[in-house]
Enzyme design. Sequence first.
Site, PDB file in Angstrom:
ATOM      1  N   GLU A   1      62.875  66.736 101.908  1.00  0.00           N
ATOM      2  CA  GLU A   1      62.747  65.857 100.729  1.00  0.00           C
ATOM      3  C   GLU A   1      62.342  64.469 101.221  1.00  0.00           C
ATOM      4  O   GLU A   1      63.126  63.785 101.880  1.00  0.00           O
ATOM      5  CB  GLU A   1      64.080  65.829  99.965  1.00  0.00           C
ATOM      6  N   SER A   2      61.104  64.094 100.885  1.00  0.00           N
ATOM      7  CA  SER A   2      60.556  62.877 101.486  1.00  0.00           C
ATOM      8  C   SER A   2      61.319  61.616 101.083  1.00  0.00           C
ATOM      9  O   SER A   2      61.470  60.701 101.896  1.00  0.00           O
ATOM     10  CB  SER A   2      59.082  62.740 101.133  1.00  0.00           C
TER      11      SER A   2
ATOM     12  N   CYS B   1      54.552  69.189 104.948  1.00  0.00           N
ATOM     13  CA  CYS B   1      55.049  69.020 103.574  1.00  0.00           C
ATOM     14  C   CYS B   1      55.678  67.632 103.374  1.00  0.00           C
ATOM     15  O   CYS B   1      54.947  66.654 103.313  1.00  0.00           O
ATOM     16  CB  CYS B   1      55.991  70.168 103.227  1.00  0.00           C
TER      17      CYS B   1
ATOM     18  N   ILE C   1      55.875  75.035  99.360  1.00  0.00           N
ATOM     19  CA  ILE C   1      57.161  74.906  98.660  1.00  0.00           C
ATOM     20  C   ILE C   1      57.239  73.491  98.065  1.00  0.00           C
ATOM     21  O   ILE C   1      57.378  72.519  98.796  1.00  0.00           O
ATOM     22  CB  ILE C   1      58.353  75.135  99.623  1.00  0.00           C
TER      23      ILE C   1
ATOM     24  N   HIS D   1      53.994  75.114 105.254  1.00  0.00           N
ATOM     25  CA  HIS D   1      55.072  75.259 106.247  1.00  0.00           C
ATOM     26  C   HIS D   1      54.765  76.345 107.277  1.00  0.00           C
ATOM     27  O   HIS D   1      55.322  77.447 107.182  1.00  0.00           O
ATOM     28  CB  HIS D   1      56.370  75.651 105.531  1.00  0.00           C
TER      29      HIS D   1
ATOM     30  N   GLU E   1      55.961  76.673 110.077  1.00  0.00           N
ATOM     31  CA  GLU E   1      57.179  76.969 110.854  1.00  0.00           C
ATOM     32  C   GLU E   1      57.961  78.155 110.293  1.00  0.00           C
ATOM     33  O   GLU E   1      58.845  78.665 110.965  1.00  0.00           O
ATOM     34  CB  GLU E   1      58.074  75.721 110.945  1.00  0.00           C
TER      35      GLU E   1
HETATM   36  N1  GLN Z   1      58.706  68.014  97.274  1.00  0.00           N
HETATM   37  C1  GLN Z   1      59.238  67.545  98.513  1.00  0.00           C
HETATM   38  C2  GLN Z   1      59.133  66.035  98.638  1.00  0.00           C
HETATM   39  O1  GLN Z   1      58.725  65.373  97.809  1.00  0.00           O
HETATM   40  C3  GLN Z   1      58.541  68.191  99.697  1.00  0.00           C
HETATM   41  C4  GLN Z   1      58.864  69.663  99.722  1.00  0.00           C
HETATM   42  C5  GLN Z   1      58.921  70.265 101.089  1.00  0.00           C
HETATM   43  O2  GLN Z   1      58.927  69.588 102.121  1.00  0.00           O
HETATM   44  N2  GLN Z   1      59.017  71.561 101.103  1.00  0.00           N
HETATM   45  O3  GLN Z   1      59.477  65.480  99.616  1.00  0.00           O
END
Ligand code: GLN
Length: 225
Positions: free
Chosen positions: A70-71, A101, A159, A200, A202
């Site tokens: 989650e950024s 991501c 995702i 992803h 990984e």
């Molecule tokens: N939606 C997430 C974000 O805003 C990123 C999702 C992820 O890293 N799988 O950070």
Amino acid sequence: MIGPVINTVCVPVTPPADQPATRPVVGVLALQGDVREHVAAIEAAGARAITVRRSAELEAVDGLVIPGGESTTMSRLLVVFDLLEPLRERLRAGMPAYGSCAGMILLASEILDTRPDAHCLSGIDITVRRNAFGRQVDSFEEDLDFADVPGGPMRAVFIRAPWVERVGEGVEVLATVPEGPAAGRVVAVRQGNVVATSFHPEVTGDRRVHELFVDMVREAIAARG
Ligand code: GLN
């Protein structure tokens, strides 16, 4: 009296396992997100992986992976852990980095649809849109052509992924979505020593992106002499 001459026996010397030129040290930012998967992928790609939570650990790495997660949470934790400025500084100095991501979002120079207080690292000159694929297709998989890696199409797992809305000069597009409503959207980019994917690798067992990154780290080590 001088003793007898003893012949020197030359045994092949095995370089220490952590010698940077052969086995670079790659950090995985470990504030939040899928850290373990990246550690395993980096080790499988031939580097030594260490987790990074403090600036002393950041100083010790030859390159850094910023994982998915989650950024906005990671952005907040970068401040809490006093890592935001040291990380920006290392990126400015040319440290190789790979963001997957949420990691792509953090490495961007501009983020759309984020919190007003979210920080970005400006490691790569792109504008990203968070959660860009929308609620209907929160998560999906797709086979992509990925430039710069041999071996045919790559299975990409998305995702709640971002996409790249703008690429700056000098940014190479490595992959786009091949079909469907998001066809043509940019999902993998590289600029100099920094590479980022919306997806992803990984989680799939396909190590080609991590191998590409470890090669980039080796080249950066060789270039600095
Ligand atoms: N939606 C997430 C974000 O805003 C990123 C999702 C992820 O890293 N799988 O950070």
